[in-house]
Write a protein that holds these residues in place. Structure first.
Motif, PDB file in Angstrom:
ATOM      1  N   LEU A   1       0.710  -1.152   0.042  1.00 17.59           N
ATOM      2  CA  LEU A   1       0.044   0.019   0.022  1.00 17.59           C
ATOM      3  C   LEU A   1       0.663   1.254  -0.041  1.00 17.59           C
ATOM      4  N   ARG A   2       1.991   1.138   0.710  1.00 20.15           N
ATOM      5  CA  ARG A   2       2.982   2.267   0.625  1.00 20.15           C
ATOM      6  C   ARG A   2       3.425   2.681  -0.845  1.00 20.15           C
ATOM      7  N   CYS A   3       3.546   1.552  -1.374  1.00 18.16           N
ATOM      8  CA  CYS A   3       3.934   1.660  -2.948  1.00 18.16           C
ATOM      9  C   CYS A   3       2.821   2.476  -3.768  1.00 18.16           C
ATOM     10  N   MET A   4       1.709   1.946  -3.546  1.00 17.64           N
ATOM     11  CA  MET A   4       0.341   2.620  -4.181  1.00 17.64           C
ATOM     12  C   MET A   4       0.405   3.883  -3.966  1.00 17.64           C
ATOM     13  N   LYS A   5       0.343   4.250  -2.688  1.00 15.82           N
ATOM     14  CA  LYS A   5       0.013   5.733  -2.172  1.00 15.82           C
ATOM     15  C   LYS A   5       1.532   6.724  -2.752  1.00 15.82           C
ATOM     16  N   GLU A   6       2.561   6.157  -2.752  1.00 19.47           N
ATOM     17  CA  GLU A   6       3.809   6.883  -3.291  1.00 19.47           C
ATOM     18  C   GLU A   6       3.703   7.010  -4.726  1.00 19.47           C
ATOM     19  N   LYS A   7       3.185   6.313  -5.553  1.00 16.82           N
ATOM     20  CA  LYS A   7       2.963   6.173  -6.950  1.00 16.82           C
ATOM     21  C   LYS A   7       1.836   7.481  -7.381  1.00 16.82           C
ATOM     22  N   ILE A   8       0.704   7.093  -6.558  1.00 16.97           N
ATOM     23  CA  ILE A   8      -0.320   8.333  -6.648  1.00 16.97           C
ATOM     24  C   ILE A   8       0.256   9.599  -6.385  1.00 16.97           C
ATOM     25  N   ARG A   9       0.892  10.005  -5.342  1.00 18.11           N
ATOM     26  CA  ARG A   9       1.601  11.183  -4.847  1.00 18.11           C
ATOM     27  C   ARG A   9       2.433  11.713  -6.079  1.00 18.11           C
ATOM     28  N   ARG A  10       3.223  10.958  -6.602  1.00 18.39           N
ATOM     29  CA  ARG A  10       4.256  11.428  -7.735  1.00 18.39           C
ATOM     30  C   ARG A  10       3.446  11.666  -8.870  1.00 18.39           C
TER      31      ARG A  10
END
Length: 314
Positions: free
Chosen positions: A241-250
């Motif tokens: 989920l951290r990867c998902m959140k970071e991709k959305i942020r970027r």
């Protein structure tokens, strides 16, 4: 306004209109109906109604009260006397300023109809005499001279000015700067009327917004490729989920997506005006088969542009 929507239809299609107060009259066996919408701050009291009219009393901020009649005349020639009898009956409720707006299904002069089938002089005379008897004066208009078009081709085409606004002297003395505009509509055979009793300029701006996903992007052909490329390029060492959140942020911070989103989100107002002008000119052109075909094609383009605009402002 004249409408074919029932209560469920209004709840579905008109729920976002900024008019919390509404009253509708729907004919029991299908066909059209009448609806009256007004804002919360507007003082409006319903007096009576039938399938062919809504009579209401409006009160201005300064206490000035006037009667509003939303009228729909019978379209059949044999039923014109019923229209005039109804208007005479409504007159008995009026004692003061009166404005009547709607589709009278009648014309005052032969110049208000363009067709191979002229209107009977008798019907025009009766309509003029009725308005004279009740001191109702046509307020004129700005725009196309006709408000209805059967949209048939060539010699089968008929255009008429069926909708109008009439008012008595006391109403016109109060609203001396009033104007009536025929608003073009490519999606209907009738043109809406815009009655402006008080003119006011409003200045409104749109503040800078934070980045967010826009539904309008889904209508772009290149939407999937742009988002997919950006998502894949937004590398991260995180997982789950951290990867998902970071991709959305970027993705949200990526300059390329922001530039693409800005250019494809805001409705192209100038393009809409340009296409509307083309559709309007075609609607008034010689009703040939070729012109009708071109009218339908450009109307589809206009529908798409207006849908994007509606999604943007939703």
């Amino acid at each position: 306004m004249e409408t074919c929507l029932d209560r469920e239809g209004f709840d579905k299609h008109c729920r976002k209109l900024p008019f919390p107060n509404k009253f509708s009259v729907k004919k029991p066996h299908g066909g059209g109906g009448l609806s009256l919408f007004w804002k919360l701050e507007v003082k409006m009291d319903l007096i009576n109604f039938t399938d062919n009219h809504i009579l209401a009393r409006a009160v201005e901020e300064d206490g000035f009260a006037w009667m509003l009649t939303c009228f729909y005349g019978w379209p059949e020639a044999s039923k014109k006397p019923k229209s005039w009898a109804l208007l005479a009956h409504l007159r008995s409720f009026v004692d003061g300023p009166w404005c009547c707006v709607g589709d009278f299904n009648a014309i005052l002069h032969s110049s208000e109809k363009q067709s191979k089938f002229p209107s009977p002089l008798k019907h025009m005379d009766e309509f003029r005499r009725l308005l004279d008897d009740y001191s109702l004066v046509d307020l004129g208009f700005v725009g196309n001279p006709f408000t209805w078009n059967n949209k048939r081709s060539e010699f089968e085409n008929t255009k008429e000015r069926l909708e109008r606004v009439v008012a008595n002297m006391r109403w016109r003395e109060k609203f001396q700067a009033c104007s009536v505009t025929h608003i073009f509509s490519h999606a209907s055979d009738h043109w809406p009327l815009l009655l402006q009793a008080i003119l006011a300029l409003r200045c409104c701006g749109r503040s800078t917004r934070l980045f967010r996903f826009e539904k309008a992007w889904l209508m772009r052909d290149d939407y999937e490729k742009v988002i997919n490329d950006t998502w894949c390029s937004a590398g991260t060492s995180e997982s789950g989920l951290r990867c998902m959140k970071e991709k959305i942020r970027r993705c949200g911070r990526f300059v390329g997506v922001q530039a693409w989103g800005t250019s494809n989100t805001h409705p192209d107002v100038e393009e809409i005006k340009k296409v509307q002008k083309m559709v309007e000119e075609l609607s008034m052109a010689e009703p040939t088969v070729e012109n009708k075909s071109e009218f339908l094609a450009i109307s589809k383009i206009l529908d798409d542009l207006l849908l994007k605009q509606e999604i943007y402002w939703a």
